[in-house]
Scaffold this motif. Structure first.
Motif, PDB file in Angstrom:
ATOM      1  N   PHE A  69     -31.590   8.946 -36.263  1.00 25.91           N
ATOM      2  CA  PHE A  69     -32.572   8.724 -37.312  1.00 25.91           C
ATOM      3  C   PHE A  69     -33.866   9.463 -37.002  1.00 25.91           C
ATOM      4  N   LEU A  70     -34.295   9.397 -35.757  1.00 28.00           N
ATOM      5  CA  LEU A  70     -35.558  10.040 -35.417  1.00 28.00           C
ATOM      6  C   LEU A  70     -35.379  11.532 -35.186  1.00 28.00           C
ATOM      7  N   GLY A  71     -34.243  11.931 -34.670  1.00 27.44           N
ATOM      8  CA  GLY A  71     -33.991  13.360 -34.583  1.00 27.44           C
ATOM      9  C   GLY A  71     -33.777  13.928 -33.204  1.00 27.44           C
ATOM     10  N   ALA A  72     -33.687  13.076 -32.169  1.00 25.74           N
ATOM     11  CA  ALA A  72     -33.551  13.644 -30.828  1.00 25.74           C
ATOM     12  C   ALA A  72     -32.101  14.005 -30.521  1.00 25.74           C
ATOM     13  N   VAL A  73     -31.465  14.756 -31.426  1.00 35.65           N
ATOM     14  CA  VAL A  73     -30.084  15.176 -31.188  1.00 35.65           C
ATOM     15  C   VAL A  73     -29.981  16.679 -31.399  1.00 35.65           C
ATOM     16  N   ALA A  74     -28.910  17.252 -30.845  1.00 36.83           N
ATOM     17  CA  ALA A  74     -28.698  18.682 -31.026  1.00 36.83           C
ATOM     18  C   ALA A  74     -28.323  18.964 -32.476  1.00 36.83           C
ATOM     19  N   GLY A  75     -28.698  20.140 -32.941  1.00 48.14           N
ATOM     20  CA  GLY A  75     -28.358  20.492 -34.309  1.00 48.14           C
ATOM     21  C   GLY A  75     -29.220  21.630 -34.778  1.00 48.14           C
ATOM     22  N   SER A  76     -29.097  21.982 -36.063  1.00 47.07           N
ATOM     23  CA  SER A  76     -29.945  23.048 -36.568  1.00 47.07           C
ATOM     24  C   SER A  76     -31.346  22.491 -36.793  1.00 47.07           C
TER      25      SER A  76
END
Lengths: 189, 306
Positions: free
Chosen positions: B178-185
């Protein structure tokens, strides 16, 4: 350039797209295909014209195909025997020359109605221009998609190939853009 | 001006420029999140894409001798959206090439603003993915830029290797997703930032709620029925970015209310199918591009209705 490309049956008459898309990923394949095609077209035109008085109107299409098949088989066996690598690369597309619409198109529209010499010349020229069209396509695709020309490194080693160009969608896009460029109507023309 | 909708045509005084400016404002939180998680490289990529997009627009106007539409900001939006679907480690020149393809080929060669069949930003991404697959799938972890798999790719592997289909939680907790601390574009990491932007656009009535709603709802329902974790699928990958910013692009989606719902549903079904059984872990890009092709057919459904 625009006029030259129009002479190619692929761009001028929109015929023969199957090989134009399939074998133009490398210049060597395109050249091999073009030469094989020119050989078949020249001789099929020659014999269609030679036998035009004996070919009945009703069964002309099957007979055209039988004439073309003869030379396709000769080509197929010759390439398999003397250029096995090319044979591997072109695969099914050599036998498929039989149903290439340029062959039938020239037989029906030209060779069946014209003298032997004219038909011979027509076949040879169409074959040469078809080869030219294939080479233009293959040149762009091989250079961009692999960074090579006829298999030799043409761009600096650090070049990252644009794979899309050698994939089928790239072939379709490229043909589309070339067609758009040569058919563009100039307002003053 | 080409008239696409049935009369009466009301002029609301809203110009393309104002709409596009709103979209840019809505993308700002996601941009800040991208810079926060991936560092200045994210800003450099976004800037490169936006600049190239604008230059491509200028070039097209010059070559095709038509009115220069650069002030309507649509090219800049395309550039930013493209940057948001790129991995942070992508070389800048590739991003620029993709941006050029998006604006010059996918948009201008098809007739320019409002005439393009395919979403330009997604076409640019598809071009890059087909051409430079290795670079386009080199995902890095936020903050330390260590190469890793995206949560979706990890989930795809997990479902194959272990029978436990519900092993997602160990890969990325809901909070991280939800917050965004994951790998991705760039733009797909932070669901929160995207939702903030989407809320702004919905409030300003720049976008219609129907496509995102039917898109997200169909993915959630299908994933639930397939025994997968629906919330994980909603929060991960480019789904939110695609649903709110790409599946309702004016030029490439249906006009009618019913059409919008059908379009969203189609995208949802395709995305789920690709995620569940496809060769790619993520299917948002291709499902929207595929549905773009059906827009003329969907529009025809409502052609003669009054």
């Amino acid at each position: 350039m625009r006029k030259l490309l129009r002479l190619c049956p692929t761009f001028g008459l929109l015929l023969g797209f199957c090989p134009a898309l399939a074998v133009t990923t490398a210049l060597t394949n395109a050249l091999g295909m073009g030469l094989a095609f020119t050989f078949v077209l020249t001789f099929s035109n020659f014999f269609v014209s030679l036998l035009r008085r004996f070919i009945p109107e009703e069964t002309r299409i099957p007979l055209f195909i039988i004439i073309a098949v003869t030379f396709v088989t000769i080509t197929d066996l010759l390439i398999a025997g003397f250029a096995p690598d090319l044979y591997q690369a072109l695969g099914i597309f050599i036998p498929l020359i039989v149903v290439n619409c340029i062959i039938l198109g020239r037989a029906e529209a030209f060779a069946y109605k014209n003298t032997v010499l004219a038909a011979l010349k027509d076949g040879l020229l169409n074959g040469v221009w078809f080869t030219f069209g294939l080479l233009v396509l293959a040149g762009i695709r091989e250079l961009g998609g692999a960074g090579t020309i006829f298999g030799f490194q043409a761009l600096p080693a650090g070049y990252v190939p644009t794979l899309l160009l050698v994939l089928p969608p790239g072939g379709f896009l490229l043909i589309g853009f070339i067609l758009a460029a040569i058919n563009e109507q100039k307002p003053d023309a | 001006m080409k008239i696409l909708a049935v009369s009466p045509h009301l002029h609301s005084g809203v110009t393309t420029r104002i709409l596009m400016r709103d979209v840019l404002i809505a993308l700002t939180p996601a941009f800040c999140a991208a810079v926060y998680f991936f560092g200045w490289r994210a800003a450099a990529l976004t800037l490169t894409c936006a600049t190239t997009a604008a230059l491509a627009e200028l070039l097209a106007a010059k070559i095709f001798k038509k009115e220069n539409n650069i002030q309507d900001l649509s090219a800049v939006v395309t550039g930013v959206l493209l940057a948001f679907c790129l991995p942070p480690s992508l070389p800048l020149w590739m991003a620029a090439l993709g941006s050029f393809f998006a604006v010059f080929v996918a948009k201008e060669l098809f007739g320019g603003l409002g005439c393009n069949i395919f979403n330009p930003a997604l076409s640019g991404r598809a071009f890059l993915l087909a051409s430079y697959a290795a670079y386009m799938t080199n995902w890095t972890r936020p903050f330390d830029a260590v190469t890793t798999a995206t949560p979706l790719a990890g989930a795809a592997i997990a479902t194959v290797t272990s029978a436990a289909a519900q092993s997602f939680n160990s890969l990325a907790s809901y909070k991280e997703l939800f917050l965004g601390a994951v790998a991705g574009s760039l733009g797909e990491t932070s669901a929160l930032a995207l939702l903030l932007g989407a809320a702004y656009l919905l409030l300003r009535r720049v976008i219609d709620w129907r496509e995102p709603f039917s898109y997200l709802a169909s993915v959630a329902v299908i994933m639930f029925l397939a025994g997968q974790d629906a919330l994980f699928h909603l929060l991960s990958g480019g789904l939110l970015l695609g649903a709110f910013f790409m599946a309702n692009d004016y030029a490439t989606t249906p006009m009618s209310t019913r059409g919008k719902l059908i379009f969203g549903l189609g995208c949802g079904v395709l995305t789920s199918v690709i995620r569940l059984w496809g060769g790619y872990p993520e299917g948002v890009c291709y499902s929207i591009l595929i549905m773009n092709m059906f827009v003329p057919l969907i529009d025809r459904l409502d052609e003669h209705k009054k």
